[in-house]
Design an enzyme around this catalytic site. Structure first.
Site, PDB file in Angstrom:
ATOM      1  N   GLN A  91       0.800  -1.216   0.000  1.00 22.17           N
ATOM      2  CA  GLN A  91       0.000   0.000   0.000  1.00 22.17           C
ATOM      3  C   GLN A  91       0.839   1.275   0.000  1.00 22.17           C
ATOM      4  OE1 GLN A  91      -2.778  -0.599   3.280  1.00 22.17           O
ATOM      5  NE2 GLN A  91      -4.174  -1.718   1.958  1.00 22.17           N
ATOM      6  N   GLY A  93       1.724   2.396  -3.329  1.00 20.57           N
ATOM      7  CA  GLY A  93       1.599   2.853  -4.709  1.00 20.57           C
ATOM      8  C   GLY A  93       2.522   2.166  -5.686  1.00 20.57           C
ATOM      9  N   LEU A  94       2.951   0.929  -5.385  1.00 26.24           N
ATOM     10  CA  LEU A  94       3.789   0.163  -6.307  1.00 26.24           C
ATOM     11  C   LEU A  94       3.037  -1.024  -6.911  1.00 26.24           C
ATOM     12  CD1 LEU A  94       7.199   0.212  -4.379  1.00 26.24           C
ATOM     13  CD2 LEU A  94       6.536   1.577  -6.378  1.00 26.24           C
ATOM     14  N   SER A  95       1.724  -1.052  -6.725  1.00 27.04           N
ATOM     15  CA  SER A  95       0.834  -2.010  -7.391  1.00 27.04           C
ATOM     16  C   SER A  95       1.027  -3.449  -6.946  1.00 27.04           C
ATOM     17  CB  SER A  95       0.973  -1.906  -8.919  1.00 27.04           C
ATOM     18  OG  SER A  95       0.684  -0.608  -9.347  1.00 27.04           O
ATOM     19  N   GLY A  96       1.115  -3.662  -5.645  1.00 25.68           N
ATOM     20  CA  GLY A  96       1.240  -5.009  -5.122  1.00 25.68           C
ATOM     21  C   GLY A  96       0.013  -5.864  -5.339  1.00 25.68           C
ATOM     22  N   ALA A  99      -0.347  -6.994  -9.002  1.00 24.75           N
ATOM     23  CA  ALA A  99       0.659  -8.004  -9.334  1.00 24.75           C
ATOM     24  C   ALA A  99       0.165  -9.388  -8.938  1.00 24.75           C
ATOM     25  CB  ALA A  99       1.979  -7.690  -8.639  1.00 24.75           C
ATOM     26  N   ASP A 141      -1.661   0.007 -14.167  1.00 26.44           N
ATOM     27  CA  ASP A 141      -0.895  -0.967 -13.389  1.00 26.44           C
ATOM     28  C   ASP A 141      -0.849  -2.318 -14.085  1.00 26.44           C
ATOM     29  OD1 ASP A 141      -1.064   1.168 -11.699  1.00 26.44           O
ATOM     30  OD2 ASP A 141      -2.000   0.087 -10.046  1.00 26.44           O
TER      31      ASP A 141
END
Length: 310
Positions: A91, A93-96, A99, A141
């Site tokens: 959480q 903003g790296l699109s976990g 993914a 994303d």
């Protein structure tokens, strides 16, 4: 008969320019971040149906719902367990989450003999979160995580694979990605009020989002011309537009302002909690990393994941 297993790994992503205009039919430049990834494992069983297990069970179960709809009505009931592991900071903003969804869809498609084009897979991954889970999310994303590499993406309606263009990652100037080690809030929360204003036709919101998308189109030219100074100016303007539209306070803006105080351009990678900063050279990157360490954040010099062979 021996039970089969399938495993798929999907990288994180960084929005370099234009985000969050993807949710608003804009243009975005971003790249797949090889430094972090999520892996989904599928293990077949003799019975028990489909089981989504672990902390990501809700995401995995929602992905299964999309796959289940694509099976023939007379298909035998599949039996397998889905689990996920992730090294993507949560959480920030790296699109976990996306993914995990993309990896789950890939694992189930392989197991069940299904096929989709990259464009179809990215759209299905988006539908998992927006239609199955009711979350507010844009397409960038999933497109980046399916296609890999460095991409320029025009999300004008109707969306089309012809509007997604791979760029040479060698065009990127020195970058640093820094993130808060403490998880933030889900990205949909930040977007809700702005999205409602955009849907209602609010003039300022529509103009602001259009301007953010225009920055990505200008950034495409800056990248091609290797004009790092111009690219940095666009990155700074991207954040300034976002700060105004979302009403970001000084605390939310502090990680970006830190980079600016160190002489770097910077913006959020996604919806906050992680920052991408443009540096002049390797020595400048080192100073930036030290500044973020003193700030209590972690950082990495990003590696772009290669374009997918899918």
């Amino acid at each position: 008969m021996a039970m089969r297993s399938f495993q798929h790994t999907v990288p994180a992503r960084v929005g370099l320019l234009g985000n969050p205009s993807d949710l608003y039919e804009g243009t975005v430049i971003g790249f797949a971040l090889a430094d972090f990834s999520a892996t989904v494992k599928l293990v077949e069983a003799h019975s028990g149906g489909v089981q989504a297990m672990g902390p990501a069970a809700e995401l995995l179960g929602a992905a299964w719902k999309r796959i289940e709809r694509r099976l023939p009505v007379d298909a035998p009931t599949p039996h397998f367990a889905l689990t996920a592991e992730t090294g993507i900071p949560l959480q920030v903003g790296l699109s976990g989450s996306s993914a995990i969804v993309v990896a789950a869809l890939c694992a189930m498609e392989e197991c069940l003999g299904l096929h989709s084009t990259p464009f179809e897979l990215a759209e299905e991954a988006l539908a998992v979160e927006t239609e199955e889970l009711g979350l507010l999310a844009g397409p960038q994303d999933r497109v980046i995580q399916v296609y890999g590499g460095l991409l320029c993406m025009d999300f004008s309606n109707p969306r089309s694979a012809e509007r997604y263009q791979q760029l040479d990652p060698g065009l990127l100037p020195p970058l640093l990605v820094a993130w808060n080690p403490n998880p933030g809030e889900a990205s949909g929360t930040a977007h809700q009020l702005v999205y409602e204003a955009w849907q209602a036709g609010d003039v300022a919101t529509r103009a602001g989002m259009s301007a953010i998308g225009d920055l990505a189109r200008d950034g495409y030219g800056a990248l091609i011309q290797r004009d790092a100074e111009r690219l940095g100016q666009l990155i700074d303007r991207n954040f300034d537009h976002r700060r105004e539209l979302f009403g970001l306070d000084s605390a939310a803006s502090a990680p970006v302002e830190l980079a600016r105080q160190e002489g770097a351009a910077a913006k959020f990678c996604g919806s906050g909690g992680a920052v991408v900063a443009l540096a002049r050279d390797q020595a400048h990157l080192t100073r930036l990393g030290q500044a973020y360490e003193a700030f209590g954040w972690h950082s990495v010099r990003p590696c772009v994941a290669p374009a997918s062979a899918r």
